[in-house]
Design a protein around this motif. Structure first.
Motif, PDB file in Angstrom:
ATOM      1  N   PRO A 104      41.614   0.109  38.056  1.00  0.00           N
ATOM      2  CA  PRO A 104      41.885  -1.243  38.742  1.00  0.00           C
ATOM      3  C   PRO A 104      41.965  -2.319  37.731  1.00  0.00           C
ATOM      4  O   PRO A 104      41.456  -2.312  36.690  1.00  0.00           O
ATOM      5  N   ALA A 105      42.958  -3.438  38.027  1.00  0.00           N
ATOM      6  CA  ALA A 105      42.911  -4.465  36.883  1.00  0.00           C
ATOM      7  C   ALA A 105      41.747  -5.131  36.288  1.00  0.00           C
ATOM      8  O   ALA A 105      41.758  -5.186  35.115  1.00  0.00           O
ATOM      9  N   ALA A 106      40.589  -5.364  37.439  1.00  0.00           N
ATOM     10  CA  ALA A 106      39.642  -5.889  37.087  1.00  0.00           C
ATOM     11  C   ALA A 106      38.936  -5.002  35.968  1.00  0.00           C
ATOM     12  O   ALA A 106      38.390  -5.832  34.928  1.00  0.00           O
ATOM     13  N   ARG A 130      40.410  -2.674  33.933  1.00  0.00           N
ATOM     14  CA  ARG A 130      41.096  -2.581  32.675  1.00  0.00           C
ATOM     15  C   ARG A 130      41.010  -4.145  31.930  1.00  0.00           C
ATOM     16  O   ARG A 130      41.091  -4.282  30.858  1.00  0.00           O
ATOM     17  N   ASP A 131      40.965  -5.421  32.617  1.00  0.00           N
ATOM     18  CA  ASP A 131      40.911  -6.760  31.950  1.00  0.00           C
ATOM     19  C   ASP A 131      39.347  -6.619  31.037  1.00  0.00           C
ATOM     20  O   ASP A 131      39.353  -7.588  30.290  1.00  0.00           O
ATOM     21  N   ALA A 132      38.406  -6.053  31.894  1.00  0.00           N
ATOM     22  CA  ALA A 132      37.095  -6.028  31.183  1.00  0.00           C
ATOM     23  C   ALA A 132      36.830  -5.217  30.032  1.00  0.00           C
ATOM     24  O   ALA A 132      35.944  -5.717  29.216  1.00  0.00           O
ATOM     25  N   SER A 133      37.790  -4.238  29.744  1.00  0.00           N
ATOM     26  CA  SER A 133      37.743  -3.492  28.492  1.00  0.00           C
ATOM     27  C   SER A 133      38.502  -3.968  27.587  1.00  0.00           C
ATOM     28  O   SER A 133      39.378  -4.812  27.465  1.00  0.00           O
ATOM     29  N   THR A 134      37.892  -3.366  26.465  1.00  0.00           N
ATOM     30  CA  THR A 134      38.508  -3.944  25.006  1.00  0.00           C
ATOM     31  C   THR A 134      38.219  -2.770  23.865  1.00  0.00           C
ATOM     32  O   THR A 134      37.586  -1.862  24.023  1.00  0.00           O
ATOM     33  N   VAL A 135      39.265  -2.380  23.262  1.00  0.00           N
ATOM     34  CA  VAL A 135      39.440  -1.712  21.810  1.00  0.00           C
ATOM     35  C   VAL A 135      39.711  -2.518  20.874  1.00  0.00           C
ATOM     36  O   VAL A 135      41.002  -3.094  20.436  1.00  0.00           O
ATOM     37  N   TYR A 192      20.495  -8.306  29.147  1.00  0.00           N
ATOM     38  CA  TYR A 192      21.205  -7.926  30.498  1.00  0.00           C
ATOM     39  C   TYR A 192      20.518  -6.674  30.878  1.00  0.00           C
ATOM     40  O   TYR A 192      20.256  -5.782  30.359  1.00  0.00           O
ATOM     41  N   ASP A 193      20.546  -6.767  32.436  1.00  0.00           N
ATOM     42  CA  ASP A 193      19.951  -5.613  32.945  1.00  0.00           C
ATOM     43  C   ASP A 193      21.074  -5.085  33.813  1.00  0.00           C
ATOM     44  O   ASP A 193      22.070  -5.588  34.000  1.00  0.00           O
ATOM     45  N   ASP A 194      20.901  -3.696  34.309  1.00  0.00           N
ATOM     46  CA  ASP A 194      21.654  -3.163  35.294  1.00  0.00           C
ATOM     47  C   ASP A 194      21.979  -4.017  36.574  1.00  0.00           C
ATOM     48  O   ASP A 194      20.996  -4.563  36.918  1.00  0.00           O
ATOM     49  N   GLU A 195      22.989  -4.001  37.318  1.00  0.00           N
ATOM     50  CA  GLU A 195      23.272  -4.530  38.577  1.00  0.00           C
ATOM     51  C   GLU A 195      23.962  -3.666  39.498  1.00  0.00           C
ATOM     52  O   GLU A 195      25.240  -3.412  39.730  1.00  0.00           O
ATOM     53  N   PRO A 196      23.201  -2.804  39.947  1.00  0.00           N
ATOM     54  CA  PRO A 196      23.903  -1.920  40.954  1.00  0.00           C
ATOM     55  C   PRO A 196      24.250  -2.269  42.062  1.00  0.00           C
ATOM     56  O   PRO A 196      23.906  -3.443  42.476  1.00  0.00           O
ATOM     57  N   GLY A 197      25.393  -1.892  42.785  1.00  0.00           N
ATOM     58  CA  GLY A 197      26.226  -2.222  43.761  1.00  0.00           C
ATOM     59  C   GLY A 197      27.200  -1.450  43.886  1.00  0.00           C
ATOM     60  O   GLY A 197      27.772  -0.616  43.168  1.00  0.00           O
ATOM     61  N   ALA A 198      27.874  -1.710  45.130  1.00  0.00           N
ATOM     62  CA  ALA A 198      29.169  -1.152  45.469  1.00  0.00           C
ATOM     63  C   ALA A 198      30.424  -1.162  44.476  1.00  0.00           C
ATOM     64  O   ALA A 198      31.135  -0.588  43.997  1.00  0.00           O
ATOM     65  N   ALA A 199      30.428  -2.452  43.870  1.00  0.00           N
ATOM     66  CA  ALA A 199      31.284  -2.813  42.897  1.00  0.00           C
ATOM     67  C   ALA A 199      30.989  -2.520  41.391  1.00  0.00           C
ATOM     68  O   ALA A 199      31.800  -2.673  40.526  1.00  0.00           O
TER      69      ALA A 199
END
Length: 192
Positions: free
Chosen positions: A129-131, A133-138, A164-171
């Motif tokens: 999904p676009a979100a 793709r946008d969060a990723s980087t190389v 940062y800590d894990d943020e479990p959830g559906a998303a």
């Protein structure tokens, strides 16, 4: 996904030697991300026979990287889980030639695993999904700085990630940060 374990291990020479085997490193990484598994499921995942996988699990257990998950399985099926969430190495601890060679072999195995991870991620990228793709980087950034400053920058990046800590959830999904920091090859004189 496995529950987050805060435990960190800094292995000695024998532990690093065990982790320098690429299959063991893959198994440990899988158990850390995906959670407990049996030798049979790991064998299928990595294209091995269950005997070889059991051997690698015993080697990892001998050095404290994995433990039997006693809440699962029975006398026939042994489940294994990662004993620690992170493995740290310190170059300063490798003083002898043998220690440096073992540490370098571990780093080489880790680099191969990271390269496999990025290749797999790029293969899946068109499906994301676009979100995501946008969060990723190389990306890479090249600065000309002394070794002490480079170590400081790496430490600060690690500090930010550790905050940062894990943020479990559906998303939510496991999201890997691979830090690759090194002198540009061919620009530093080898040590004697």
């Amino acid at each position: 996904m496995a529950e987050k374990r805060q435990a960190v291990v800094t292995p000695g020479l024998a532990g690093l030697r065990a982790l320098a085997h690429p299959t063991r490193l893959r198994i440990l990484s899988h158990l850390r991300i995906e959670g407990p598994a049996t030798a049979t499921t790991l064998a299928a995942r990595f294209g091995l026979n269950s005997g070889a996988t059991s051997y690698h699990l015993r080697q990892l257990a001998e050095h404290g990287f994995v433990v039997e998950d006693e809440q699962r399985g029975n006398a026939r099926d042994r489940w294994w889980r990662a004993a620690h969430q992170e493995t740290h190495t310190r170059s300063a601890d490798a003083r002898t030639r043998e220690e440096r060679q073992v540490a370098d072999a571990y780093w080489q195995a880790a680099a191969v695993l990271y390269a496999e991870n990025i290749q797999a991620a790029m293969g899946e990228r068109p499906l994301l999904p676009a979100a995501w793709r946008d969060a990723s980087t190389v990306s890479d950034w090249v600065y000309t700085i002394p070794a002490e400053r480079a170590a400081e920058v790496v430490a600060r990046v690690k500090e930010v990630l550790a905050s940062y800590d894990d943020e479990p959830g559906a998303a939510a999904a496991p999201f890997v940060f691979q830090i690759q920091a090194f002198p540009v090859p061919g620009h530093v004189e080898p040590s004697p």
